[in-house]
Design a protein around this motif. Structure first.
Motif, PDB file in Angstrom:
ATOM      1  N   SER A  94       0.713  -1.029  -0.169  1.00  0.00           N
ATOM      2  CA  SER A  94       0.049  -0.009   0.144  1.00  0.00           C
ATOM      3  C   SER A  94       0.895   1.246   0.090  1.00  0.00           C
ATOM      4  O   SER A  94       0.282   2.327  -0.523  1.00  0.00           O
ATOM      5  CB  SER A  94      -0.886  -0.010   1.268  1.00  0.00           C
ATOM      6  N   GLY A  95       2.106   1.252   0.649  1.00  0.00           N
ATOM      7  CA  GLY A  95       2.952   2.351   0.442  1.00  0.00           C
ATOM      8  C   GLY A  95       2.669   3.398   1.618  1.00  0.00           C
ATOM      9  O   GLY A  95       3.112   4.413   1.754  1.00  0.00           O
ATOM     10  N   ALA A  96       1.550   2.967   2.729  1.00  0.00           N
ATOM     11  CA  ALA A  96       1.217   3.919   3.876  1.00  0.00           C
ATOM     12  C   ALA A  96       2.518   3.833   4.556  1.00  0.00           C
ATOM     13  O   ALA A  96       3.024   2.823   4.864  1.00  0.00           O
ATOM     14  CB  ALA A  96      -0.302   3.269   4.363  1.00  0.00           C
ATOM     15  N   ALA A  97       2.286   4.664   5.491  1.00  0.00           N
ATOM     16  CA  ALA A  97       3.398   5.028   6.631  1.00  0.00           C
ATOM     17  C   ALA A  97       3.077   3.865   7.550  1.00  0.00           C
ATOM     18  O   ALA A  97       2.026   3.734   8.028  1.00  0.00           O
ATOM     19  CB  ALA A  97       3.294   6.474   7.348  1.00  0.00           C
ATOM     20  N   VAL A  98       4.385   3.444   8.229  1.00  0.00           N
ATOM     21  CA  VAL A  98       4.371   2.675   9.220  1.00  0.00           C
ATOM     22  C   VAL A  98       4.300   3.467  10.529  1.00  0.00           C
ATOM     23  O   VAL A  98       5.231   4.029  10.762  1.00  0.00           O
ATOM     24  CB  VAL A  98       5.818   1.606   9.233  1.00  0.00           C
ATOM     25  N   LEU A 114      -0.008   0.097   9.929  1.00  0.00           N
ATOM     26  CA  LEU A 114       0.175   1.324   9.127  1.00  0.00           C
ATOM     27  C   LEU A 114      -0.919   2.552   9.040  1.00  0.00           C
ATOM     28  O   LEU A 114      -1.891   2.277   9.940  1.00  0.00           O
ATOM     29  CB  LEU A 114       0.064   0.623   7.533  1.00  0.00           C
ATOM     30  N   ALA A 115      -0.489   3.467   8.484  1.00  0.00           N
ATOM     31  CA  ALA A 115      -1.511   4.648   8.717  1.00  0.00           C
ATOM     32  C   ALA A 115      -2.708   4.358   7.950  1.00  0.00           C
ATOM     33  O   ALA A 115      -3.767   5.048   8.202  1.00  0.00           O
ATOM     34  CB  ALA A 115      -0.743   5.911   8.149  1.00  0.00           C
ATOM     35  N   ASP A 116      -2.841   3.491   6.932  1.00  0.00           N
ATOM     36  CA  ASP A 116      -4.152   3.091   6.425  1.00  0.00           C
ATOM     37  C   ASP A 116      -4.871   2.180   7.202  1.00  0.00           C
ATOM     38  O   ASP A 116      -5.891   1.510   6.653  1.00  0.00           O
ATOM     39  CB  ASP A 116      -3.901   2.561   4.823  1.00  0.00           C
ATOM     40  N   ASP A 117      -4.730   2.052   8.551  1.00  0.00           N
ATOM     41  CA  ASP A 117      -5.348   1.311   9.325  1.00  0.00           C
ATOM     42  C   ASP A 117      -5.430  -0.282   9.082  1.00  0.00           C
ATOM     43  O   ASP A 117      -6.189  -0.896   9.154  1.00  0.00           O
ATOM     44  CB  ASP A 117      -6.802   1.644   9.408  1.00  0.00           C
ATOM     45  N   SER A 118      -4.162  -0.754   8.674  1.00  0.00           N
ATOM     46  CA  SER A 118      -3.962  -2.076   8.469  1.00  0.00           C
ATOM     47  C   SER A 118      -3.092  -2.457   9.384  1.00  0.00           C
ATOM     48  O   SER A 118      -2.022  -1.919   9.524  1.00  0.00           O
ATOM     49  CB  SER A 118      -3.624  -2.396   7.107  1.00  0.00           C
ATOM     50  N   LEU A 135      -4.674  -7.607   8.513  1.00  0.00           N
ATOM     51  CA  LEU A 135      -6.153  -7.351   9.117  1.00  0.00           C
ATOM     52  C   LEU A 135      -6.379  -6.006   8.753  1.00  0.00           C
ATOM     53  O   LEU A 135      -5.445  -4.933   9.132  1.00  0.00           O
ATOM     54  CB  LEU A 135      -6.067  -7.647  10.408  1.00  0.00           C
ATOM     55  N   LYS A 136      -7.346  -5.524   8.075  1.00  0.00           N
ATOM     56  CA  LYS A 136      -7.809  -4.004   7.514  1.00  0.00           C
ATOM     57  C   LYS A 136      -8.773  -3.605   8.331  1.00  0.00           C
ATOM     58  O   LYS A 136      -9.972  -4.242   8.219  1.00  0.00           O
ATOM     59  CB  LYS A 136      -7.958  -3.902   6.105  1.00  0.00           C
ATOM     60  N   PHE A 137      -8.632  -2.822   9.211  1.00  0.00           N
ATOM     61  CA  PHE A 137      -9.786  -2.036   9.957  1.00  0.00           C
ATOM     62  C   PHE A 137     -10.712  -1.023   9.126  1.00  0.00           C
ATOM     63  O   PHE A 137     -10.213  -0.210   8.136  1.00  0.00           O
ATOM     64  CB  PHE A 137      -9.312  -1.006  11.092  1.00  0.00           C
ATOM     65  N   THR A 143      -4.216   4.021  16.321  1.00  0.00           N
ATOM     66  CA  THR A 143      -3.222   4.962  16.654  1.00  0.00           C
ATOM     67  C   THR A 143      -2.196   4.393  17.851  1.00  0.00           C
ATOM     68  O   THR A 143      -1.068   5.006  18.043  1.00  0.00           O
ATOM     69  CB  THR A 143      -4.174   5.925  17.665  1.00  0.00           C
ATOM     70  N   PHE A 144      -2.552   3.312  18.282  1.00  0.00           N
ATOM     71  CA  PHE A 144      -1.569   2.815  19.087  1.00  0.00           C
ATOM     72  C   PHE A 144      -1.637   0.876  18.979  1.00  0.00           C
ATOM     73  O   PHE A 144      -2.699   0.546  19.158  1.00  0.00           O
ATOM     74  CB  PHE A 144      -1.572   3.076  20.803  1.00  0.00           C
ATOM     75  N   VAL A 145      -0.242   0.158  19.364  1.00  0.00           N
ATOM     76  CA  VAL A 145      -0.382  -0.960  19.155  1.00  0.00           C
ATOM     77  C   VAL A 145       0.444  -1.846  20.430  1.00  0.00           C
ATOM     78  O   VAL A 145       1.471  -1.222  20.440  1.00  0.00           O
ATOM     79  CB  VAL A 145      -0.026  -1.602  17.959  1.00  0.00           C
TER      80      VAL A 145
END
Length: 1096
Positions: A94-98, A114-118, A135-137, A143-145
């Motif tokens: 996806s290239g979204a930010a980690v 990731l910032a795309d909520d995956s 897993l894609k929300f 925001t936190f893991v």
């Protein structure tokens, strides 16, 4: 009747089209004479390794047992580091930010959010890590893991304030959810904000602390599903950290304060600290400071705890660099960093959060650097970083790549480079030491050279897919430092920023001679020496490479046509030119009317120059201003150590310099190379504009790769316009730039019977011209007699700018340019005879074939932006021609040597990488690899021998690729292993009294609590499960990493079966014993049933 086969007819037409034969000579005999060993099956394209600092880092994680580090970036890249030489690069599709990384400690797995909520689970037990589950929300933003040690349940906090729980093994959601409205007090009307922290109590896994951005902290009881305690503060929370005993925790806030709380004291904090706040004398609150973005609280068994934090400086420290603060007992150390802090982690001796932490180092991730601080030594020194993370120390402006170098070269460079190392590092070994090196089958030396914006040149050992800096050369030392006053700054106005930036490099690995061209129209020639010297006066040559306009020949409307956009790096702004006679070097001066003339762009230092061992200045060549016009930047450069010559060219012409005699041999405009045989009907340019006074601004900023826009249309449309160079389309061109050179021993003219030293010149209009070189005999005469240089005509014309030239013998074997072997130039007592022996020219083996009618002895290979040609010499007949591209153009072309033959390798602007056979120019490989998105790749892409290539994929990272099938097949073995089987440390001993009376750590059956039986199923629409890639390639990669695990599992199963068998026998024996015991007990009972107690 014979069957007609259309396929054979088409194949025949293709063969005829790909090998156009000129002068009526048949191409078939040539092809039969030179058997081509390379076939398409010898080529395959794949990425090998990525080196350098992760560009735009965003998150970090550390496995304390495996001792490996993971860094995520804003572009979705993942970089994993083990011991020096063990690195790995992965990319989220996806290239979204980690935004967060969590290791499954000592499990060989990593969770990324990731910032795309995956959320993704990576398998690190294979040499090329792969995603096992995702897993894609859909409804909530992550925001936190948090993943507790030795737990398979992952806590995910969201922007809405809720916490969801994921089973890491199956990557499915649990029905157990902590809703924000149940966590906060019912009387509270405001939303607490996003979840900024989750962690379990070190001493009680059933208690979870939840930090909300608004300033609320909740201690949640997982079993009873309610909040035990709530802690409220009036400043926003950025992070939370536990004391290892689980009785206290610490919060960092947006006003620069730290609050320490007892878990049973809800009202107010136990202690409030403002580490960088000024304490007022009247007892009031200290002034607010900048936010403390993160705090960690680590305890030691024998001393005071460590509190480590980032941020929190007072607002009056304007211009102060970012800091990391280490508070230990009564001492506070403020450690300044060169770049903003992205994240930091404290490395501890134990992975268990309920034991004394014993911190020994801090890993600090900065925007452009990675720093590891030693906490165990006084003064907190940093560790010497063994990773190649300093590629971008100054922006990279050009690269060169050399494979199969002389074996003594890397030790020689390392020897002189080791003396340049800084002092004051920690004496301990680098703490990130996990993984194992790969079994490299490549044994040949490889060197990468990078030129930088500040004038430095770095040499890197790139052997066996590793990278290590060998030596650093600072070319700016040759010049005077520019001052800020306007008078001294006049000479550097050709380039406002980075006047010392390196533009082109030419290097001879055998002789170790180096020549670099800078953006300020200067050249520096270096010799390699192992001894220090002091140069009293730097040798300097000044060259006028500019030609005056003849006003009489210029058309009144200035209809000379627009200047062509040059494909070569650093092409400067246009300036007029005519075919007047060449001028010669002269001393620097300013003309009386204030027009700048004979003035170089940079001032060479006049004081003695101390030169340490390594590369030492031999000669400086500078182009000078001519009648108010600045010199054009150098577009091409070549060096030959055997001849003692360098040649350079720009959009005005070329100059040949003898660096042994320190003289200019030739200084010609491009048009003069043709003589009277100029094929182009050129019109003179319009008269030059009014000459500019010396104080006028001539700003021509170099577009370095780091400053280029990703949109290719910003390159003055030179990438998108048609690049045809036919005679009809360029008959109005007045400018022809020099784009390439090649020194060789070949036939200078058509029909020559003997080979002589030559220089071949390629231009932007697709012409290849020959220049004959008449060299004196080697030795003393070479230094006394002049070298005669004579243009000798045109060899060939191609479409597009000439990019590369090379020569083959009559068997198709590559003919390298002649070179001189290295000798120590500063050796004491070295007489001229020894030097003459060391400087003998390398003989070029040429064996003319008797089977050819024209006695063709050599073949010239010429590659332009559009096509490639193979020309037989000395007849100058074109025997093979291939059109490389019609719609695009070639950016980089190299004639490279593979294990079993030679080929032409090309990189096109449309992203295609191609290889062509030699001498037949048959297409062997054509892969749409990389759509060109910015000029950085175009300027740094280079091929080298044995199927290797590289380019700068970001301002801080080098990407290496291979186009060799053999290397692709061996790559799996060459890559390092990240995961190695390591025993997990034993859990801390609870102690006798803690075990007897309680107080030790209590465990929680999370399986029962979060499982489907008790928690139920999660909402279907909340998140979507995506299985990992199931392609054949992914399975192959996974299989190679899992084979060892399967073998271990099989052995474990056998052992378990054996133990179960023994257990079964023992159980049967115990059962028989129990039956016997029961029978005897029954008999005893019957015997004693009727007896009174006093009868026993």
């Amino acid at each position: 009747m014979k069957k007609f086969n259309i396929r054979k007819v088409l194949d025949g037409l293709k063969e005829q089209a790909s090998s156009s034969v000129s002068s009526g000579q048949s191409g078939a005999p040539e092809n039969n004479l030179m058997h081509e060993t390379l076939q398409s099956e010898n080529f395959q394209l794949c990425k090998t390794v990525r080196h350098g600092f992760p560009y735009q880092p965003s998150s970090m994680a550390h496995d304390p047992v495996q001792k490996i580090l993971a860094i995520g970036t804003q572009s979705g890249a993942l970089r994993l580091f083990g011991r020096p030489g063990v690195e790995c690069y992965c990319q989220h599709e996806s290239g979204a930010a980690v935004i967060s990384l969590q290791f499954l400690i000592n499990e060989g797995a990593l969770v990324s959010a990731l910032a795309d909520d995956s959320v993704h689970l990576w398998n690190l037990r294979q040499r090329r890590p792969a995603i096992l589950h995702s897993l894609k929300f859909n409804r909530e933003r992550i925001t936190f893991v948090h993943l507790p040690f030795q737990s398979k349940w992952l806590y995910i906090g969201t922007e809405k304030g809720n916490i969801h729980i994921v089973n890491v093994e199956s990557f499915t959601l649990s029905g157990y959810v902590i809703m924000w409205n149940k966590a906060i007090e019912l009387s509270s009307k405001a939303h607490p904000g996003p979840v900024v922290h989750i962690s379990d109590n070190p001493m009680d896994e059933g208690k979870l602390i939840i930090g909300y951005e608004a300033g609320i902290v909740v201690l949640w009881d997982l079993k009873s599903k309610k909040a035990d305690y709530r802690y409220t503060y009036d400043e926003a929370i950025h992070s939370v950290a536990w004391h290892h005993e689980g009785k206290q925790f610490i919060c960092s806030h947006s006003d620069g304060t730290l609050t320490i709380w007892n878990i049973k004291g809800q009202g107010k904090p136990f202690q409030t600290i403002t580490p960088h706040g000024k304490q007022p004398k009247d007892g009031k609150k200290p002034e607010p400071c900048k936010p403390i973005l993160k705090v960690e609280y680590k305890t030691t068994r024998l001393g005071d705890p460590f509190m480590i934090l980032s941020g929190g400086l007072s607002y009056d420290t304007v211009g102060r660099r970012p800091c990391l603060t280490v508070m230990h007992g009564k001492s506070t150390a403020v450690l300044e960093m060169d770049y903003p802090i992205v994240d930091f982690l404290t490395l501890c001796e134990t992975p268990y959060s309920n034991d004394f932490q014993e911190p020994y180092a801090v890993v600090v991730l900065l925007e452009k650097d990675l720093v590891v601080i030693d906490l165990a030594q006084n003064g907190y020194p940093i560790f010497e970083n063994p990773y190649p993370l300093t590629i971008h120390e100054s922006p990279v402006t050009c690269c060169e790549y050399f494979a199969d170098c002389p074996v003594d070269l890397i030790p020689a460079l390392y020897s002189v480079g080791s003396r340049q190392k800084r002092q004051g590092y920690s004496k301990k070994e680098w703490p990130i030491s996990g993984g194992n090196w790969g079994l490299g089958t490549q044994s040949y030396p490889e060197i990468i050279i990078t030129g930088h914006a500040d004038g430095t040149v770095k040499f890197w050992d790139a052997s066996a897919i590793m990278l290590q800096v060998l030596y650093k050369l600072k070319t700016a030392k040759v010049f005077e430092k520019s001052r800020n006053n306007k008078e001294d700054k006049q000479n550097t106005e050709i380039v406002e920023e980075d006047p010392f930036a390196i533009q082109i490099m030419a290097w001879c690995p055998e002789s170790r001679m180096l020549c670099v061209a800078g953006v300020s129209a200067n050249l520096i020639i270096y010799r390699f020496s192992k001894q220090e010297i002091t140069t009293e006066v730097v040798q300097l040559l000044e060259v006028r490479l500019q030609y005056e306009v003849n006003d009489m020949e210029s058309p009144p409307e200035g209809g000379g046509g627009g200047d062509r956009d040059l494909p070569t790096p650093g092409a400067a702004s246009p300036s007029p030119q005519t075919t007047g006679p060449p001028t010669h070097p002269s001393t620097s001066s300013n003309s009386s009317d204030g027009v700048r003339d004979n003035v170089p762009c940079l001032k060479v230092r006049s004081t003695p120059l101390k030169q340490s061992s390594g590369y030492q200045v031999e000669l400086v060549v500078q182009l000078v201003w001519v009648s108010g016009e600045p010199p054009q930047q150098i577009t091409s450069l070549a060096l030959n150590s055997s001849y003692g010559l360098i040649v350079f060219g720009n959009s005005n012409g070329l100059a040949v310099v003898d660096y042994l005699q320190k003289t200019v041999l030739l200084n010609l405009g491009t048009v003069e190379l043709y003589g009277s045989n100029d094929p182009y009907q050129r019109q003179a340019r319009s008269p030059r504009k009014a000459r500019q006074p010396a104080g006028a601004k001539m700003s021509r900023k170099l577009s370095l790769p780091t400053e280029l826009k990703p949109d290719l249309d910003h390159r003055d449309n030179s990438f998108s316009r048609s690049r045809s160079s036919s005679v009809t389309s360029i008959d109005k061109e007045a400018r022809e730039a020099i784009t390439s050179f090649h020194f060789c021993e070949t036939f200078a003219r058509k029909g020559d019977s003997a080979i002589t030293p030559c220089l071949y010149v390629g231009t932007s209009l697709g012409t290849v011209l020959a220049v004959a070189l008449n060299l004196p005999p080697a030795g003393e005469q070479r230094l006394l007699q002049p070298v005669i240089v004579l243009p000798s005509g045109t060899l060939a014309r191609l479409k597009g700018s000439i990019l590369r030239m090379a020569f083959l013998d009559n068997t198709g074997t590559f003919l390298p340019p002649a070179f001189e072997t290295w000798y120590e130039p500063n050796a004491a007592g070295a007489d001229s005879e020894e030097r003459d022996k060391a400087r003998k020219r390398r003989p070029v083996s040429v064996s003319p074939s008797t089977s050819q009618e024209l006695q063709e002895s050599q073949y010239a290979v010429v590659c332009s932006e559009k096509q490639a040609k193979v020309i037989a010499l000395p007849s100058q007949n074109c025997i093979f021609k291939h059109s490389i591209t019609e719609t695009s153009f070639v950016l980089r072309a190299d004639v490279v040597q593979m294990n079993i033959g030679n080929c032409v390798a090309c990189f096109c602007a449309n992203g295609h990488i191609m290889t062509l056979s030699l001498p037949g120019l048959r297409p062997l490989l054509d892969v749409n690899y990389l759509p060109l998105t910015d000029m950085r790749i175009a300027r740094t892409f280079c091929f080298t021998n044995l199927g290797q290539a590289m380019y700068l994929t970001s301002p801080t990272e080098i990407q290496r690729i291979t186009y060799s099938q053999e290397t692709c097949e061996n790559l799996q073995e060459m890559l390092g292993e990240l995961f190695t089987p390591v025993e997990t440390p034993e859990a801390p001993n609870r102690g006798f009294f803690k075990g007897l009376f309680g107080g030790g750590a209590t465990s929680l059956d999370r399986e029962e609590l979060f499982g489907e039986t008790q928690a139920g199923k999660a909402s279907r629409g909340l998140a979507q499960h995506i299985p990992g890639p199931q392609g054949l390639e992914g399975m192959k990669g996974a299989a190679s990493g899992v084979v060892a695990d399967l073998a271990r599992a099989r052995i474990a199963l056998d052992e378990r079966g054996q133990k179960l068998g023994e257990l079964d026998e023992r159980t049967a024996a115990m059962l028989a014993s129990a039956d016997s015991f029961g029978k005897h007990a029954h008999d005893m009972m019957l015997k004693c049933k009727d007896k009174k107690w006093y009868q026993f």
